[in-house]
Design a protein around this motif. Structure first.
Motif, PDB file in Angstrom:
ATOM      1  N   VAL A 298       0.930  -1.074  -0.121  1.00 21.89           N
ATOM      2  CA  VAL A 298      -0.200   0.308   0.060  1.00 21.89           C
ATOM      3  C   VAL A 298       0.767   1.177   0.028  1.00 21.89           C
ATOM      4  O   VAL A 298       0.943   2.195  -0.752  1.00 21.89           O
ATOM      5  N   PRO A 387       4.219  -2.948  -5.391  1.00 26.12           N
ATOM      6  CA  PRO A 387       3.205  -2.246  -5.309  1.00 26.12           C
ATOM      7  C   PRO A 387       1.960  -2.836  -5.898  1.00 26.12           C
ATOM      8  O   PRO A 387       1.101  -2.972  -5.538  1.00 26.12           O
ATOM      9  N   LEU A 388       2.148  -3.928  -7.041  1.00 29.30           N
ATOM     10  CA  LEU A 388       1.406  -4.628  -7.028  1.00 29.30           C
ATOM     11  C   LEU A 388       0.738  -5.725  -6.407  1.00 29.30           C
ATOM     12  O   LEU A 388      -0.501  -6.084  -7.069  1.00 29.30           O
ATOM     13  N   VAL A 390      -0.713  -5.493  -4.001  1.00 34.54           N
ATOM     14  CA  VAL A 390      -2.296  -4.308  -3.457  1.00 34.54           C
ATOM     15  C   VAL A 390      -2.821  -5.371  -4.260  1.00 34.54           C
ATOM     16  O   VAL A 390      -4.632  -5.739  -3.510  1.00 34.54           O
ATOM     17  N   LEU A 391      -2.970  -5.243  -5.585  1.00 36.84           N
ATOM     18  CA  LEU A 391      -4.023  -6.155  -6.197  1.00 36.84           C
ATOM     19  C   LEU A 391      -4.430  -7.200  -6.431  1.00 36.84           C
ATOM     20  O   LEU A 391      -5.225  -8.343  -6.567  1.00 36.84           O
ATOM     21  N   ARG A 392      -2.564  -7.682  -6.196  1.00 38.31           N
ATOM     22  CA  ARG A 392      -2.901  -9.274  -6.543  1.00 38.31           C
ATOM     23  C   ARG A 392      -1.713 -10.006  -5.214  1.00 38.31           C
ATOM     24  O   ARG A 392      -1.050  -9.660  -5.339  1.00 38.31           O
TER      25      ARG A 392
END
Lengths: 859, 227
Positions: A298, A387-388, A390-392
């Motif tokens: 995050v 950072p990705l 967060v989505l996956r």
């Protein structure tokens, strides 16, 4: 707000909640820091105590000593030296003659082996003798009085005012000596000290032929005299007279060196505890960062650079390290109070306990540094959280998984820090490296064992086991498992304790004098030829079996292979060469208390050559000689070399016929040199007689009877010597165990931390299991299986390592047979299994208090 | 303005490349309110990740306000996000150890700005005055998403990315969150890209980009702006 402020603020805010978990782990650092501060402070205190006490430690400015009765030549040198030093022989010279003897208190009919010091002159010139009653020291000058160690009165049930018989003389006990400058407590185990005026020494008749005594002279010299160069000038003349010269300054230097070594080696133990703590921090940070993955992702999403996030967590680690070290400093200051108790018996100084600023700062600095360097490696993983994520959640860390330059740099910093700290601690680069390598090897074995367990379980998983066992074992290799951390943490401390158990067990076994094997346990020595038959008769009258009397003939070396010892002493180049070095003077100078016999005895083993035939002593030519291998090597001689002996002015030639190994640990008369019967039959000699007494009352009455008839004969009850030895070993063991404790305690903290760190996951998993229908009993059994397996593994590896290390020490250093201390290992293994099981269940208590729903809702 | 040119993304799956996005080209003008919709596995989230500079494409370019994101370093992308982008996620992704206010402050602090009053203002704006010092665990789902909204707008982003912002909320709460989101979009003129499979929500936007099997299968103007 700049970047650093952000980092600082993030570190602070994050630590409010998450930090509590890390804080537990930093207590692992605390114990190591505590040990370090305590030890450093204590050695600082010792050094301060030593300051200005050197003259009191020695009792004078200069001391001369010899182990043989001073010859007129010696007296002459002493006299010239005294005058040259500007000292007045009447007031500035004191003489102390020390020897072992039997003291007897008629009122209580008690006898006791004592260390007698016969004093003449104003000894000690420096320092204060504390007596009870106060001022009793001065009464020694008044007449037939004696001052004794308090232990003497206790052991004989005697009191001040009683009469004590020593040899043929009688003394009134005028008081006890509570403290004598420079005396080392542990020495008291060999017999209490008894001080008498030297003018009655002759009267006691104790210093007959063959008895051993030490003669010391103490000098008070004018302050203007620089004792060191003075002593250097005089040393050759004193040496030529078989004497030694020592100055207070040298005494202080020696002691300072000893204290320095003591501090350094104790510090190493603290370092081990610190390193274990570091491993604990590392493993905690690893799990911590894994759990912080979402937060890190995050933050990265919101625009924080990996450097900023890394810096924030590094700052947190430093802060935790600082807090842990601070706690350690307080712990250390408390521990410091215990140090004089643990080590006091070995030190000739009275130490006042005071905190040392330098020790505190060192503790803080080293603690923070250890926390940082161990946190660094796992913290670098922060950079890999994309950072990705967060989505996956399943996003891989990709190409950066391989070790990059930063990781190698962190590994290098870690390795250099450990080696550097060890080097600084030991004060020697090579030894520091060796220590680091040793610790590294032990840790590597533990780590490999843990890794091996994980891999083998995965590969050959016991699928047929009941479910709870399977689940418990599977926990050992699931993600975020603590197997490696726990095995390392517990295993290392246990390895140290195990190695200690091995040493104590094997060495004490060697010293088993009274093992019911029928071996002699009472020795009489200094028996003069005319007393021999009477002593043997006394023993037989008591219904005991006496072994044949062993003759003792004091001899000195006169020549080796035709070269006179005097020449060798004067000119080192004339001495034989051994391993590229010239033979040392002491081996040439010393008195060899030897014996004659035609057979070998049980406590020795022939290694080179043959034993002579009975009657070989009567043959013409040089007598055959048997030498102990060690002294043969010290003298650089071997079989067929010729040694000429001086026996009270008469020279006897001998040829080395064989070399023997001697088990010195056996309390039997053992000798460096043995010759056949015959040549020495008429030489001046004394005898030793051994017997075995199982009844304490018979032992007492026999000793008393012989002391009364032959006061010069000294007897030693080996059972009590054995107790003394055990007491000394016990106090050494206490000191070592005290230090090993730090490692184990750190291990326990790391264990608690490791289990608490993964507690969240366990509780959640158990909640799920309960939801799916597992009973509380099943859940507990799963946990017990897991923790017990960890304990068993740590125990196996630790005891295995300890056995290996112990075996090597016994074989190569102590040269004694090795056996495994099964009882000690059994207890250690039980503790090692019990520790993780109880800790694990304790950290999971929550699970039993809360409903599974409550736990799952927190998701 | 966001411009996507011939964008492709492949992942390795079982050792073989799996195309998740195939040759996508599109433009989203400044101030636009767009929704990316499509069934599960159609590549919506992957596209969002690439637009926001959270991931790198296998081929093609993403140009935001003239900056080609594919040419930026990791830190360059971080700076880009800190300066220009706001995020709202389905599972809120608040930092559990920070209070509501501190969560909102993070993006501003990252830019080195004084954050306190702006955070309070935004929290009031999303109806959370009085809850500033609560931790995420002490807030309901709707409240957490509102904190996330406040955080998303705290650095006055030029672009806001929202990934299923109502996915974890009940209808009424979701509705309230969406209202705030649209209000903020209007007031601040932020380019907003929503990923959702909630067509009701998508209809509230101005433009709907439909994805299927990694490719754009529809791009229509509709909903809010039209109305």
């Amino acid at each position: 707000m700049n970047s650093f402020t952000f980092v600082r603020q993030l570190a602070w805010r994050e630590s409010r909640a998450a930090g509590r978990r890390l804080l537990l782990l930093t207590t692992a650092i605390s114990i190591g820091v505590g040990a370090l501060v305590a030890i450093e402070s204590f050695t600082d205190n010792l050094t301060v105590a030593l300051e200005g006490q050197s003259r009191a430690l020695l009792g004078g400015d200069l001391a001369l000593s010899t182990r043989t009765e001073p010859t007129p030549g010696f007296r002459l040198v002493l006299d010239s030296l005294t005058r040259a030093a500007g000292a007045d022989p009447a007031t500035d010279l004191a003489e102390v003659t020390s020897f072992a003897g039997m003291a007897y208190v008629p009122r209580t009919a008690g006898t006791r082996l004592v260390r007698v010091s016969a004093l003449q002159g104003d000894y000690p010139f420096y320092g204060k003798v504390i007596t009870d009653p106060e001022g009793a020291w001065g009464r020694l000058a008044e007449g037939r009085v004696t001052l004794v160690d308090p232990a003497f009165l206790t052991s004989l049930g005697a009191a001040v005012g009683d009469t004590m018989a020593l040899g043929e003389s009688r003394f009134v006990i005028a008081g006890t000596v509570a403290s004598f400058p420079g005396d080392v407590g542990v020495r008291a185990a060999f017999g209490p000290r008894v001080f008498i005026p030297a003018r009655y020494l002759e009267e006691t008749g104790l210093l007959g032929f063959g008895s051993r005594a030490e003669y010391d002279w103490f000098l008070r010299v004018p302050a203007s005299l620089d004792t060191k160069p003075f002593a250097d000038t005089w040393r050759p003349s004193v040496g030529a007279q078989q004497g030694r010269l020592k100055t207070a300054v040298e005494e202080e230097e020696d002691l300072r060196q000893f204290l320095d070594q003591l501090g350094r080696y104790l510090g190493l133990v603290a370092l081990i505890a610190l390193l274990l703590g570091g491993i604990g921090v590392g493993s905690a940070v690893q799990v911590f960062i894994k759990r912080k993955r979402d937060t890190i992702a995050v933050l990265r999403c919101l625009g924080a650079t990996s450097g900023q996030v890394f810096a924030a967590y590094l700052l947190q680690a430093a802060a935790m390290g600082f807090l842990g070290s601070l706690a350690g400093v307080f712990l250390g200051l408390l521990l410091q109070l215990a140090m004089p108790r643990v080590f006091g018996a070995f030190l000739p100084l009275d130490v006042s306990v005071e905190p040392s600023i330098q020790a505190i700062l060192t503790g803080l600095g080293v603690g923070v540094w250890v926390a940082l360097v161990f946190a660094l490696l796992p913290l670098l993983a922060v950079r890999r959280v994309p950072p990705l994520a967060v989505l996956r959640r399943d996003v891989e860390e990709g190409a950066r998984r391989r070790a990059d330059g930063w990781i190698w740099a962190a590994r290098l910093v870690l390795a250099l820090s450990v080696v550097g700290m060890a080097m600084l601690q030991v004060g020697d680069a090579l030894k520091g490296l060796a220590f680091s390598a040793g610790v590294g090897a032990a840790l590597l074995v533990l780590w490999l064992a843990a890794l091996g367990l994980i891999r083998s379980l995965r590969r050959w998983f016991p699928h047929r086991l009941p479910y709870v066992l399977r689940q418990g074992l599977a926990n050992l290799y699931r993600p975020a498992n603590q197997t490696v951390a726990v095995v390392l943490a517990l295993g290392f401390g246990a390895f140290l304790l195990g190695a200690l158990a091995v040493m104590q067990h094997n060495l004490l076994r060697q010293l088993q004098l009274d093992g019911g094997l029928g071996r002699p346990n009472l020795v009489f020595f200094d028996i003069q030829p005319d007393q021999k038959d009477d002593v043997l008769a006394e023993i037989r009258t008591a219904g005991l079996e006496a072994q044949p009397a062993v003759p003792i003939v004091p001899m000195r070396l006169a020549a080796i292979n035709g070269i006179r010892v005097k020449e060798m002493l004067a000119d080192t180049m004339k001495r034989p060469v051994r391993d590229g070095e010239r033979v040392e003077g002491w081996a040439l100078r010393r008195e060899y208390r030897s014996t004659y016999r035609d057979t070998s005895v049980g406590s020795e083993k022939l290694v080179v050559g043959d034993w002579w035939r009975a009657g070989a002593g009567g043959a013409p030519g040089p007598a055959p000689l048997s030498l102990e291998v060690g002294i043969a090597s010290d003298l650089a001689v071997t079989i067929r070399d010729t040694l000429t002996w001086d026996i009270q002015g008469v020279e006897i030639a001998s040829v080395v016929a064989n070399l023997r190994e001697v088990y010195w640990a056996w309390f039997e008369p053992n000798f460096f040199a043995v010759v056949p019967e015959g040549p020495l039959a008429d030489a001046p000699q004394s005898f030793v007689v051994l017997t075995r007494v199982d009844d304490a009352a018979v032992m007492g009455s026999l000793q008393r009877a012989i002391v009364e008839r032959h006061p010069n004969v000294t007897s030693i009850d080996l059972t009590s010597i054995q107790q003394s030895v055990e007491k000394i070993v016990a106090s050494v063991a206490l000191a070592i165990r005290f230090m090993a404790f730090f490692s184990l305690a750190t291990g326990v903290v790391v264990l608690i931390g490791a289990l608490a760190t993964s507690r969240y996951q366990r509780v959640r998993e158990a909640a799920l299991l309960k939801t799916l229908g597992a009973t509380r009993r099943q859940v507990v059994r799963i946990m017990v299986t897991e923790y017990a397996a960890l304990g068993v593994l740590a125990a196996i590896v630790a005891t295995g390592l300890a056995s290996l290390g112990g075996w090597a020490l016994m074989k190569y250093t102590f040269e004694v047979p090795f056996t495994v201390p099964w009882l000690g290992f059994g207890i250690l293994a039980l503790v090692l299994v019990a520790l993780p099981v109880t800790t694990g269940l304790w950290t999971s208590l929550d699970l039993f208090r809360r409903s599974p729903l409550a736990v799952l809702r927190e998701e | 303005m966001i411009r996507v040119e011939a964008l492709s993304k492949e992942y390795l799956s079982g050792g073989r490349p799996l195309a998740v996005l195939k040759d996508i080209t599109l433009e989203i003008p400044t101030g636009e309110l767009a929704a990316i919709v499509g069934p599960s596995g159609s590549g919506k989230t992957t596209l969002l990740g690439l637009l926001a500079g959270l991931d790198r494409p296998t081929r093609g370019r993403v140009i935001v306000d003239g900056t080609d994101l594919t040419t930026l370093s990791e830190d360059g992308l971080a700076a880009f996000r800190a300066e220009r982008v706001g995020f709202v996620f389905q599972s809120f992704h608040l930092i559990p150890t920070l209070t509501a206010r501190e969560n909102v402050e993070v993006p501003l602090e990252l830019r080195g700005e004084e954050a306190g009053s702006r955070a309070d203002e935004l929290l009031a704006r999303v109806g959370l005055q009085g809850r500033e010092h609560h931790y995420p665990a002490q807030l309901s789902g709707g409240e957490q998403q509102r904190v996330a909204l406040a955080r998303a707008f705290s650095n006055r982003p030029r672009i806001l990315f929202a990934d299923e912002p109502t996915g974890n909320l009940d209808q009424a709460t979701g509705q309230r969150v969406v209202e705030i989101l649209l209000e903020l979009n209007r007031e601040l003129g932020t380019t907003t890209v929503l990923v959702t499979h909630d067509l009701e929500l998508a209809r509230l936007t101005r433009r709907i980009i439909r994805l299927a099997d990694g490719a754009v299968v529809g791009d229509t103007l509709a909903g809010a702006a039209a109305g």
